[in-house]
Design a protein around this motif. Structure first.
Motif, PDB file in Angstrom:
ATOM      1  N   ARG A   1       7.830   3.538   8.143  1.00  0.00           N
ATOM      2  CA  ARG A   1       8.612   4.221   6.781  1.00  0.00           C
ATOM      3  C   ARG A   1       8.241   3.438   5.673  1.00  0.00           C
ATOM      4  NH1 ARG A   1      12.929   7.753   6.042  1.00  0.00           N
ATOM      5  NH2 ARG A   1      12.714   8.600   8.013  1.00  0.00           N
ATOM      6  N   GLU A   2       8.422   2.360   5.701  1.00  0.00           N
ATOM      7  CA  GLU A   2       8.077   1.462   4.536  1.00  0.00           C
ATOM      8  C   GLU A   2       6.822   1.803   4.037  1.00  0.00           C
ATOM      9  OE1 GLU A   2       8.401  -2.958   4.906  1.00  0.00           O
ATOM     10  OE2 GLU A   2       7.087  -3.350   3.425  1.00  0.00           O
TER      11      GLU A   2
ATOM     12  N   ILE B   1       6.894   5.114   2.174  1.00  0.00           N
ATOM     13  CA  ILE B   1       7.619   4.841   1.074  1.00  0.00           C
ATOM     14  C   ILE B   1       6.673   4.311  -0.060  1.00  0.00           C
ATOM     15  CG2 ILE B   1       9.538   3.807  -0.430  1.00  0.00           C
ATOM     16  CD1 ILE B   1      11.133   3.624   2.456  1.00  0.00           C
ATOM     17  N   ARG B   2       6.160   3.413   0.126  1.00  0.00           N
ATOM     18  CA  ARG B   2       5.199   2.796  -0.676  1.00  0.00           C
ATOM     19  C   ARG B   2       4.101   3.501  -1.072  1.00  0.00           C
ATOM     20  NH1 ARG B   2       5.677  -2.726  -1.195  1.00  0.00           N
ATOM     21  NH2 ARG B   2       7.352  -3.775   0.226  1.00  0.00           N
ATOM     22  N   MET B   3       3.544   4.247  -0.142  1.00  0.00           N
ATOM     23  CA  MET B   3       2.655   5.190  -0.523  1.00  0.00           C
ATOM     24  C   MET B   3       3.075   6.148  -1.338  1.00  0.00           C
ATOM     25  SD  MET B   3       0.261   5.494   3.080  1.00  0.00           S
ATOM     26  CE  MET B   3      -0.945   4.531   3.199  1.00  0.00           C
ATOM     27  N   ALA B   4       4.118   6.717  -1.236  1.00  0.00           N
ATOM     28  CA  ALA B   4       4.793   7.904  -2.031  1.00  0.00           C
ATOM     29  C   ALA B   4       4.977   7.516  -3.314  1.00  0.00           C
ATOM     30  CB  ALA B   4       6.066   8.413  -1.377  1.00  0.00           C
ATOM     31  N   ILE B   5       5.324   6.178  -3.765  1.00  0.00           N
ATOM     32  CA  ILE B   5       5.477   5.694  -5.082  1.00  0.00           C
ATOM     33  C   ILE B   5       4.323   5.209  -5.540  1.00  0.00           C
ATOM     34  CG2 ILE B   5       7.978   5.718  -4.602  1.00  0.00           C
ATOM     35  CD1 ILE B   5       7.348   2.584  -4.451  1.00  0.00           C
ATOM     36  N   GLY B   6       3.024   5.292  -4.993  1.00  0.00           N
ATOM     37  CA  GLY B   6       2.100   4.836  -5.556  1.00  0.00           C
ATOM     38  C   GLY B   6       1.035   3.610  -5.009  1.00  0.00           C
ATOM     39  N   ALA B   7       1.698   3.369  -3.901  1.00  0.00           N
ATOM     40  CA  ALA B   7       0.531   2.351  -3.351  1.00  0.00           C
ATOM     41  C   ALA B   7      -0.675   2.944  -2.884  1.00  0.00           C
ATOM     42  CB  ALA B   7       1.164   1.836  -2.190  1.00  0.00           C
ATOM     43  N   LYS B   8      -1.924   2.383  -3.293  1.00  0.00           N
ATOM     44  CA  LYS B   8      -3.293   2.690  -2.882  1.00  0.00           C
ATOM     45  C   LYS B   8      -3.253   2.161  -1.464  1.00  0.00           C
ATOM     46  CE  LYS B   8      -5.323   1.886  -6.977  1.00  0.00           C
ATOM     47  NZ  LYS B   8      -4.353   1.975  -8.123  1.00  0.00           N
TER      48      LYS B   8
ATOM     49  N   ILE C   1      -1.911  -1.320   0.318  1.00  0.00           N
ATOM     50  CA  ILE C   1      -1.085  -1.582   1.822  1.00  0.00           C
ATOM     51  C   ILE C   1      -2.164  -2.726   2.393  1.00  0.00           C
ATOM     52  CG2 ILE C   1      -0.737  -0.462   3.828  1.00  0.00           C
ATOM     53  CD1 ILE C   1       1.315   0.462   1.358  1.00  0.00           C
TER      54      ILE C   1
ATOM     55  N   PRO D   1       0.651   9.431   4.535  1.00  0.00           N
ATOM     56  CA  PRO D   1       2.221   9.085   3.891  1.00  0.00           C
ATOM     57  C   PRO D   1       3.336  10.159   4.436  1.00  0.00           C
ATOM     58  CG  PRO D   1       0.490   9.929   2.196  1.00  0.00           C
ATOM     59  CD  PRO D   1      -0.057   9.559   3.250  1.00  0.00           C
ATOM     60  N   ILE D   2       2.814  11.507   4.579  1.00  0.00           N
ATOM     61  CA  ILE D   2       3.788  12.265   4.862  1.00  0.00           C
ATOM     62  C   ILE D   2       4.350  12.187   6.370  1.00  0.00           C
ATOM     63  CG2 ILE D   2       4.346  14.783   5.675  1.00  0.00           C
ATOM     64  CD1 ILE D   2       2.246  15.457   3.658  1.00  0.00           C
TER      65      ILE D   2
ATOM     66  N   LEU E   1       6.414   8.866   6.501  1.00  0.00           N
ATOM     67  CA  LEU E   1       7.804   9.131   5.785  1.00  0.00           C
ATOM     68  C   LEU E   1       8.790   9.852   7.044  1.00  0.00           C
ATOM     69  CD1 LEU E   1       6.982  10.077   2.249  1.00  0.00           C
ATOM     70  CD2 LEU E   1       8.597   8.143   2.993  1.00  0.00           C
TER      71      LEU E   1
ATOM     72  N   GLU F   1      11.001  15.496   7.621  1.00  0.00           N
ATOM     73  CA  GLU F   1      12.434  15.777   7.155  1.00  0.00           C
ATOM     74  C   GLU F   1      12.656  17.416   7.327  1.00  0.00           C
ATOM     75  OE1 GLU F   1      13.314  12.026   4.466  1.00  0.00           O
ATOM     76  OE2 GLU F   1      12.404  13.572   3.383  1.00  0.00           O
TER      77      GLU F   1
END
Ligand SMILES: Nc1ncnc2c1ncn2[C@@H]1O[C@H](COP(=O)(O)OP(=O)(O)OP(=O)(O)O)[C@@H](O)[C@H]1O
Ligand SMILES: [Mg+2]
Lengths: 409, 255
Positions: free
Chosen positions: A315-316, A319-326, A330, A402-403, A406, A409
């Motif tokens: 999940r972490e 989250i990181r990918m959703a907010i822009g981690a390439k 990671i 990323p989906i 996460l 939901e």
């Protein structure tokens, strides 16, 4: 990029701190592996230094000729050695590469001084013995060079014998008993320490004149026969030539064909060196394989724990990918974590290794030296292990969708 | 007004085994800057699928999607990560804060991936936390914060990069009515004051009523798309609730 590596380090350090016990168990393999590798290298370099030192203590230009019965001389075996004093003289005369030859007889014997007893090796030789071995007295003197059949009951003793029999007394001029006969101590030899071969104490000996040995220690010896010829080549460079010449001259004198076994063996310092080198090599190989195996096991341990960590932190990662981690961010994050684990293992192993070296050196008196080179190599190795075994889990993390990560939901 | 979201014939298929699920069918949606859009519809109607595409987390199977002029469908994973970081703030139903990490560090996170220096990041994150009313909670970790506070941290994290678009998938799903209204009031204020574009998925009609436009989904289709001339003011409702007696006063770290 630099920023992200710096923060990857902070992140990884935090992740490791959160799971101290798990981290400790994970790095155990690497810790042991690195400790073993550090030990091996210390043993190796220590051994090399030790051998060099001891070989030079024996004299690097010395050859020893032993009697060794072959098939032809087997019949004569009971009559003793076929090496003679005349062989020794012939070597000096006929070889161009030999400086001196000391004929040697030897026997184990009991020494007695007043109430003290000590059993040791007694050597009978000429005063050339000391020259061949480049060995001087620290106290007293040697017996004179001539005559050849000098047969006074005088003895030159090794440093260990001096301590054992006399303690703090001055041995010079005192009389000891060798076997049944009294001998007067005229000199004490300088200390040489352990021999390169099997680590015997070289200072545990008594040297007496050859003729005196024949008369008093083993009267049944054949006239002129000796146990060894101690040969010094003219220089270190001529040792191998001297070896060839000794072989040729003795074969001729003993009537032995070129293609059959001789009744003697020639040993040089390089033989001794090889023997000892091979002992250390065997030991090193053993330790090194232990080290490599546990490094491999340690690497797999890191991979395993990193896979667990990646799964736990799915999940972490999302989250990181959703907010822009390439993907690279990671990847670096988890790779750095694996490398930190491995490096902690490497550092711990180095410390453990150095402590083990100190203990072994003190308790077992193993010759070992710690050098910075191997320590750096050990650390670098553990870093590489971190990268190699951390790569697969890190890539798995980086390739997550990323989906999915996460959670739907 | 510039369009920020432009979807032309966007579709999304999911292959689950031999069956193909058509989760999104022929979507034509244009959202202009400064709009507040609510997406509603029954479960499984494709709301999250649509949001994932808008949020550049996924690519359409067919059709074209432009976000602030960038054609998302043709972009690599890394390029989309950059688009997300530059243009979008995400708020999720489950808050999705990093556990055992302080509010401040959570809010800093998007700036880490912009390569900003720690000092600058921290100052900026603090300022945004103050804007969402959490100046005194910066060093708390998520488990030390109430649901409403956690969602405020999440909103701060979404806003810290100053994106033109905020996406929220059921942001009030885990919150009670009063806290929901507070969060909605915050979103309405941001929409009004910064002309932040907001797209929000919800099940609750109360929440949808706060938006200026409501898109209804059914079976992967956009069923209706209506503008609301007078959206409900969530701030007013929250203020009214404030004056009434508090039902649960012992909320951890209550506001
Ligand atoms: N990864 C996937 N693989 C296969 N099918 C999927 C996947 N994601 C979504 N679907 C299907 O696509 C359809 C739309 O799903 P989506 O999650 O968009 O619905 P939703 O409107 O968000 O529902 P809810 O209100 O329950 O969140 C559903 O039928 C779902 O089963
Ligand atoms: Mg959904």
């Amino acid at each position: 990029m630099l920023q992200s590596i710096v923060s990857a380090f902070q992140l990884a350090a935090r992740a490791v701190r959160r799971n101290k016990l798990r981290a400790l168990l994970t790095i155990l393999g690497i810790l042991i592996g690195v400790a073993a590798v550090v030990l091996v290298s210390a043993l190796g370099s220590g051994a090399r230094e030790d051998i060099n030192q001891k070989v030079s203590s024996l004299g690097s230009n010395v050859l020893v000729v032993f009697f060794q019965p072959n098939q032809a001389s087997g019949a004569r075996k009971s009559q003793g050695s076929s090496l003679t004093e005349d062989d020794g003289r012939a070597l000096v005369r006929e070889s161009t590469s030999i400086a001196k030859v000391a004929p040697v007889l030897r026997a184990g014997s009991q020494l007695v001084y007043e109430t003290r007893n000590w059993s040791t090796q007694v050597f009978g030789s000429t005063s050339d013995y000391f020259q061949v071995r480049a060995w001087n007295v620290v106290r007293g003197e040697l017996w004179p060079d001539t005559p050849r059949d000098f047969s006074e009951k005088v003895a030159v003793i090794g440093a260990s014998v001096a301590t054992e029999l006399f303690g703090s007394l001055d041995p010079i001029g005192r009389t000891i008993r060798i076997g049944r006969y009294p001998f007067r101590v005229i000199g004490v030899l300088e200390k040489k320490g352990q021999s390169p071969f099997m680590g015997q104490d070289q200072d545990d000996l008594v040297v007496i004149p050859l003729a005196s040995f024949r008369k008093n220690i083993s009267a049944n010896n054949l006239v002129g026969s000796v146990d060894q010829l101690l040969v010094s080549a003219t220089s270190e460079e001529t040792v191998s030539r001297a070896e060839v010449q000794v072989d040729a001259i003795l074969r001729q004198r003993h009537h032995i064909q070129d293609n059959s076994d001789p009744d003697f063996v020639i040993r040089t310092q390089s033989d001794l060196r090889e023997t000892q080198d091979s002992i250390y090599a065997a030991l090193s190989t053993l330790l090194l394989s232990v080290g490599l195996v546990s490094l491999g096991v340690g690497g797999i341990g890191i991979m395993n724990i990193m896979l667990v960590s990646v799964a736990e932190r799915t999940r972490e990662i999302g989250i990181r990918m959703a907010i822009g981690a390439k993907e690279g961010d990671i990847l670096v994050q988890f790779l750095v974590e694996a490398v930190i684990l491995a490096m902690i293992g490497g550092l711990g192993g180095t410390v453990l290794g150095v402590i083990a070296i100190a203990i072994l050196r003190r308790v077992l008196e193993w010759p070992m030296t710690v050098q910075p080179g191997p320590l750096i190599v050990a650390l670098a190795t553990s870093m590489i292990i971190g990268v190699v075994f951390g790569f697969f889990p890190a890539r798995r993390a980086a390739r997550m969708d990323p989906i999915q990560a996460l959670g739907r939901e | 007004m510039e369009p920020i979201i432009e979807m032309v014939g966007v579709e999304k298929d999911y292959a689950s085994g031999p069956v193909v699920v058509r989760a999104l069918i022929d979507a034509h949606i244009t959202v202009n800057e400064g709009e507040f859009v609510a997406i509603v519809g029954p479960s499984g109607s494709g709301k999250s699928t649509l949001m994932n595409i808008i949020g550049c987390l996924d690519r359409p199977s067919r059709g074209t999607y432009r976000l602030a002029g960038y054609d998302v469908g043709s972009r690599s994973n890394n390029a989309r990560a950059v688009l997300r970081n530059r243009l979008i703030g995400f708020v999720f139903q489950g808050f999705n804060l990093l556990p055992r990490t302080t509010a401040l560090e959570n809010v800093e996170l998007p700036l880490v991936y912009r390569g900003q220096r720690a000092k600058h990041r921290r100052a900026h994150a603090r300022a945004v936390l103050a804007q969402v009313g959490l100046a005194d909670r910066v060093d708390h970790t998520p488990n030390q914060l109430s649901g409403g506070q956690q969602q405020r941290v999440a909103i701060a994290r979404a806003l810290v990069t100053d994106p033109p678009l905020l996406l929220a998938d059921e942001p009030t799903g885990n919150l009670d009515t009063r806290t929901s209204d507070e969060i909605l009031a915050l979103l309405q204020r941001l929409n009004r004051e910064r002309s932040l574009t907001i797209v929000l998925v919800t099940h609750e009609s109360d929440v949808a009523l706060c938006a200026s436009r409501v898109i209804t989904m059914r079976d992967g289709h956009v069923r209706s798309d209506v503008r609301q001339s007078s959206p409900r003011d969530a701030g007013e409702a929250a203020a009214r609730a404030q004056s009434e007696p508090e039902p649960t006063s012992a909320r951890p770290g209550g506001e």
